[in-house]
Scaffold this motif. Sequence first.
Motif, PDB file in Angstrom:
ATOM      1  N   LYS A 145       7.988  49.055 -16.207  1.00 34.32           N
ATOM      2  CA  LYS A 145       8.185  48.965 -14.407  1.00 34.32           C
ATOM      3  C   LYS A 145       8.657  47.777 -13.915  1.00 34.32           C
ATOM      4  CE  LYS A 145       4.974  51.557 -13.194  1.00 34.32           C
ATOM      5  NZ  LYS A 145       4.421  51.525 -14.946  1.00 34.32           N
ATOM      6  N   VAL A 153       9.434  34.512 -35.680  1.00 34.21           N
ATOM      7  CA  VAL A 153       9.255  33.163 -35.687  1.00 34.21           C
ATOM      8  C   VAL A 153       7.451  33.291 -36.535  1.00 34.21           C
ATOM      9  CG1 VAL A 153       8.015  31.960 -33.736  1.00 34.21           C
ATOM     10  CG2 VAL A 153       9.546  32.819 -33.571  1.00 34.21           C
ATOM     11  N   ASN A 186       3.973  41.446 -27.106  1.00 39.52           N
ATOM     12  CA  ASN A 186       3.637  42.854 -26.583  1.00 39.52           C
ATOM     13  C   ASN A 186       2.650  42.605 -28.281  1.00 39.52           C
ATOM     14  OD1 ASN A 186       3.091  45.900 -26.928  1.00 39.52           O
ATOM     15  ND2 ASN A 186       3.925  45.378 -24.614  1.00 39.52           N
ATOM     16  N   GLU A 228      -0.487  37.059 -33.249  1.00 33.01           N
ATOM     17  CA  GLU A 228       0.264  36.211 -34.056  1.00 33.01           C
ATOM     18  C   GLU A 228      -0.112  35.226 -32.921  1.00 33.01           C
ATOM     19  OE1 GLU A 228       4.094  37.240 -35.336  1.00 33.01           O
ATOM     20  OE2 GLU A 228       3.768  38.917 -36.191  1.00 33.01           O
ATOM     21  N   THR A 252       8.003  48.151 -28.882  1.00 32.92           N
ATOM     22  CA  THR A 252       7.525  49.152 -28.196  1.00 32.92           C
ATOM     23  C   THR A 252       7.951  49.749 -27.111  1.00 32.92           C
ATOM     24  OG1 THR A 252       6.156  47.943 -26.926  1.00 32.92           O
ATOM     25  CG2 THR A 252       5.194  48.431 -29.022  1.00 32.92           C
ATOM     26  N   THR A 253       9.269  49.358 -26.575  1.00 30.46           N
ATOM     27  CA  THR A 253       9.831  49.264 -25.612  1.00 30.46           C
ATOM     28  C   THR A 253      10.736  50.624 -25.776  1.00 30.46           C
ATOM     29  OG1 THR A 253      10.775  47.363 -24.535  1.00 30.46           O
ATOM     30  CG2 THR A 253      11.854  48.717 -24.532  1.00 30.46           C
ATOM     31  N   SER A 280       8.381  53.794 -24.652  1.00 31.17           N
ATOM     32  CA  SER A 280       8.695  53.570 -23.302  1.00 31.17           C
ATOM     33  C   SER A 280       8.758  55.699 -22.826  1.00 31.17           C
ATOM     34  CB  SER A 280       8.796  52.836 -23.098  1.00 31.17           C
ATOM     35  OG  SER A 280       8.388  53.248 -21.575  1.00 31.17           O
ATOM     36  N   ILE A 283       7.945  55.411 -16.784  1.00 30.83           N
ATOM     37  CA  ILE A 283       8.347  55.416 -15.291  1.00 30.83           C
ATOM     38  C   ILE A 283       8.362  54.439 -14.223  1.00 30.83           C
ATOM     39  CG2 ILE A 283       6.065  56.783 -13.814  1.00 30.83           C
ATOM     40  CD1 ILE A 283       5.979  58.720 -16.871  1.00 30.83           C
ATOM     41  N   GLU A 313      14.054  37.608 -32.423  1.00 29.22           N
ATOM     42  CA  GLU A 313      13.849  39.302 -32.065  1.00 29.22           C
ATOM     43  C   GLU A 313      13.591  39.294 -33.850  1.00 29.22           C
ATOM     44  OE1 GLU A 313      12.211  42.020 -30.794  1.00 29.22           O
ATOM     45  OE2 GLU A 313      12.431  42.225 -32.748  1.00 29.22           O
ATOM     46  N   ARG A 314      12.709  39.402 -33.836  1.00 34.08           N
ATOM     47  CA  ARG A 314      11.864  39.680 -35.587  1.00 34.08           C
ATOM     48  C   ARG A 314      12.957  41.080 -36.367  1.00 34.08           C
ATOM     49  NH1 ARG A 314       6.460  39.475 -37.312  1.00 34.08           N
ATOM     50  NH2 ARG A 314       6.416  40.555 -35.045  1.00 34.08           N
TER      51      ARG A 314
HETATM   52  C1  LIG Z   1       4.203  55.070 -25.255  1.00 33.44           C
HETATM   53  C2  LIG Z   1       4.416  54.743 -24.692  1.00 33.44           C
HETATM   54  C3  LIG Z   1       4.440  54.472 -22.712  1.00 33.44           C
HETATM   55  C4  LIG Z   1       5.014  53.757 -21.978  1.00 33.44           C
HETATM   56  N1  LIG Z   1       4.835  54.327 -20.642  1.00 33.44           N
HETATM   57  C5  LIG Z   1       5.668  54.089 -19.857  1.00 33.44           C
HETATM   58  C6  LIG Z   1       5.368  53.780 -18.243  1.00 33.44           C
HETATM   59  O1  LIG Z   1       5.962  55.467 -17.833  1.00 33.44           O
HETATM   60  N2  LIG Z   1       5.847  53.364 -17.233  1.00 33.44           N
HETATM   61  C7  LIG Z   1       5.986  51.792 -17.763  1.00 33.44           C
HETATM   62  O2  LIG Z   1       5.965  50.620 -16.511  1.00 33.44           O
HETATM   63  N3  LIG Z   1       5.286  51.324 -19.440  1.00 33.44           N
HETATM   64  C8  LIG Z   1       5.490  52.283 -20.204  1.00 33.44           C
HETATM   65  N4  LIG Z   1       4.850  52.187 -21.278  1.00 33.44           N
HETATM   66  C9  LIG Z   1       4.698  51.065 -21.811  1.00 33.44           C
HETATM   67  C10 LIG Z   1       6.121  50.021 -21.365  1.00 33.44           C
HETATM   68  O3  LIG Z   1       6.970  50.695 -22.772  1.00 33.44           O
HETATM   69  C11 LIG Z   1       6.046  48.461 -22.421  1.00 33.44           C
HETATM   70  O4  LIG Z   1       4.881  47.734 -21.775  1.00 33.44           O
HETATM   71  C12 LIG Z   1       7.471  47.785 -22.622  1.00 33.44           C
HETATM   72  O5  LIG Z   1       8.556  47.922 -23.185  1.00 33.44           O
HETATM   73  C13 LIG Z   1       6.428  46.623 -23.491  1.00 33.44           C
HETATM   74  O6  LIG Z   1       7.756  45.583 -23.987  1.00 33.44           O
HETATM   75  P1  LIG Z   1       7.887  44.166 -24.834  1.00 33.44           P
HETATM   76  O7  LIG Z   1       8.873  43.820 -24.448  1.00 33.44           O
HETATM   77  O8  LIG Z   1       6.724  43.723 -23.645  1.00 33.44           O
HETATM   78  O9  LIG Z   1       7.034  44.846 -26.385  1.00 33.44           O
HETATM   79  P2  LIG Z   1       8.613  45.165 -27.310  1.00 33.44           P
HETATM   80  O10 LIG Z   1       9.354  45.880 -26.479  1.00 33.44           O
HETATM   81  O11 LIG Z   1       6.953  45.707 -27.974  1.00 33.44           O
HETATM   82  O12 LIG Z   1       8.483  43.893 -27.841  1.00 33.44           O
HETATM   83  C14 LIG Z   1       7.805  42.940 -28.839  1.00 33.44           C
HETATM   84  C15 LIG Z   1       9.088  42.511 -29.528  1.00 33.44           C
HETATM   85  O13 LIG Z   1       8.463  41.696 -30.086  1.00 33.44           O
HETATM   86  C16 LIG Z   1       8.877  40.909 -31.394  1.00 33.44           C
HETATM   87  N5  LIG Z   1       8.638  40.409 -32.239  1.00 33.44           N
HETATM   88  C17 LIG Z   1       6.832  39.997 -32.411  1.00 33.44           C
HETATM   89  N6  LIG Z   1       6.840  39.102 -32.927  1.00 33.44           N
HETATM   90  C18 LIG Z   1       7.826  38.256 -33.684  1.00 33.44           C
HETATM   91  C19 LIG Z   1       8.002  37.411 -34.140  1.00 33.44           C
HETATM   92  N7  LIG Z   1       6.753  36.904 -34.872  1.00 33.44           N
HETATM   93  N8  LIG Z   1       9.092  36.920 -33.706  1.00 33.44           N
HETATM   94  C20 LIG Z   1      10.265  37.178 -33.805  1.00 33.44           C
HETATM   95  N9  LIG Z   1       9.699  38.433 -32.736  1.00 33.44           N
HETATM   96  C21 LIG Z   1       9.181  38.961 -33.042  1.00 33.44           C
HETATM   97  C22 LIG Z   1       9.376  42.278 -32.322  1.00 33.44           C
HETATM   98  O14 LIG Z   1       9.634  43.196 -32.937  1.00 33.44           O
HETATM   99  C23 LIG Z   1       9.457  43.177 -31.223  1.00 33.44           C
HETATM  100  O15 LIG Z   1      10.835  43.511 -31.035  1.00 33.44           O
HETATM  101  C24 LIG Z   1       4.810  52.673 -22.401  1.00 33.44           C
HETATM  102  C25 LIG Z   1       4.585  52.543 -23.179  1.00 33.44           C
HETATM  103  C26 LIG Z   1       4.255  53.412 -24.329  1.00 33.44           C
HETATM  104  C27 LIG Z   1       4.159  52.569 -26.085  1.00 33.44           C
END
Ligand SMILES: Cc1cc2nc3c(=O)[nH]c(=O)nc-3n(C[C@H](O)[C@H](O)[C@H](O)COP(=O)(O)OP(=O)(O)OC[C@H]3O[C@@H](n4cnc5c(N)ncnc54)[C@H](O)[C@@H]3O)c2cc1C
Length: 395
Positions: free
Chosen positions: A349, A176, A207, A212, A42-43, A46, A49, A34-35
């Motif tokens: 979810k 990475v 995400n 990249e 984006t987590t 969230s 829901i 994790e960077r």
């Molecule tokens: C405002 C908002 C409301 C939402 N509401 C809901 C909801 O009600 N219900 C629901 O089901 N979903 C909801 N979502 C969606 C949900 O929150 C996301 O789909 C989910 O949290 C995404 O998780 P993730 O692990 O894919 O992404 P992230 O949490 O963004 O994690 C990606 C990680 O990758 C790391 N990273 C990226 N590139 C590199 C690299 N090169 N090297 C090392 N690390 C790297 C980043 O630093 C980051 O921490 C919402 C999203 C938002 C923005």
Amino acid sequence: MESHDAIVIGGGVIGVSIAYHLARLGCRDVLLLERGQLGGGTTAQSSCIVRTHYSVPENVALARRCLAVFRDFAGYLEDPEADSGFTRCGLLIVAGEGPRADALRETLAVARAQGVDARAITHDEARRILPLLQLDDIAAVGWEPESGYADAYLTLTAFARNARRLGAVLREGVAVTGLVRDANGRVAGVATEQGPIAAGTVISAQNIWSREVAAWTGIDLPLTLSRHAVFTLEGPTPYARGLPVLKDLASPGKLYMRGYGGRQLLVGDGNEGETIAAPDTVQADVPLDYVAEIGEQVAHRLPAFAEAGLAASWTGVYDVTPDWNPVLGPLPGVAGLHVAYGFSGHGFKLSPVVGRLLAQSALGLPTDVPLAPYALERFAAGRLLAGRYGTGAVS
Ligand SMILES: Cc1cc2nc3c(=O)[nH]c(=O)nc-3n(C[C@H](O)[C@H](O)[C@H](O)COP(=O)(O)OP(=O)(O)OC[C@H]3O[C@@H](n4cnc5c(N)ncnc54)[C@H](O)[C@@H]3O)c2cc1C
């Protein structure tokens, strides 16, 4: 060179769930990179829901499995201290006469066909569940009593703790910067700012940073970045955690609302959002005009909130694909590389089951449900996972 069986890139709720499930399925040498900080992407933004209301049957198949996990999180993780913060308050969906009411009834039927308790209810029943509701312009009301919302921090930290308990290493502060490939083009590891690390299996859970992967491989990953505002209102009446989640398809903003912190109402809109060029989780301005416009829509549905005041606001970015559904599984043309991206505002979810499916797929095990519908190739082939509501987070 440091070497592992599998590397997960990204420590959001999806990546951490993948790392946990890899370890749980027997891959004991897992490294997650994790960077920044775990959960700092984006987590952290969230609304969390948790519902099964989807018109795409494949999404229902994922969501109903996830709901079962959220309802018994400690049992699923075999960790008595694990708590996802899940509040089972039910989900009410309301729609005005016309195509959205038809789509609502059809979508309830899609969920029912898979055994989900999802039903059309009368206005009187809806008012018994939420006496604050104004329903004069509403033609159809749907009710999912098992749904609710959870907590991103609690969910992610429980997956992380249990991934570590099973031997996975979750390392923060390591970016990475590329992939290492062997002479045949197969993935052999990753490049990082601190040097290369070898692994025969690499899973990207990046995400909004998934472009990249496109740069590293030359493979086009369709992805737009869409910024959304969320705010909370505090009215004269403190609402308990039992306030149901409300989806108002009759409002111009297709609003969603849920209880927040015991006293407040969290509000988000279901429209397209503001397209941004580059991934960025820095907070943007939430203009008061926007709050007033959306606040009026809230007050139309819940008149008790007409006098409510703004308590907090923030912004968050969605990783949006052309059909607003994720890409899950192996990336064609690069053996050993897997992706989970494009959650389009509804990935929290899905995190328990997406983690398990990606782990199964990466380990060459049979997957609980077919991943083919979520393959990247569907965009070029025109096999979009299009829902009855059109594109959007409720697809
Ligand atoms: C405002 C908002 C409301 C939402 N509401 C809901 C909801 O009600 N219900 C629901 O089901 N979903 C909801 N979502 C969606 C949900 O929150 C996301 O789909 C989910 O949290 C995404 O998780 P993730 O692990 O894919 O992404 P992230 O949490 O963004 O994690 C990606 C990680 O990758 C790391 N990273 C990226 N590139 C590199 C690299 N090169 N090297 C090392 N690390 C790297 C980043 O630093 C980051 O921490 C919402 C999203 C938002 C923005």
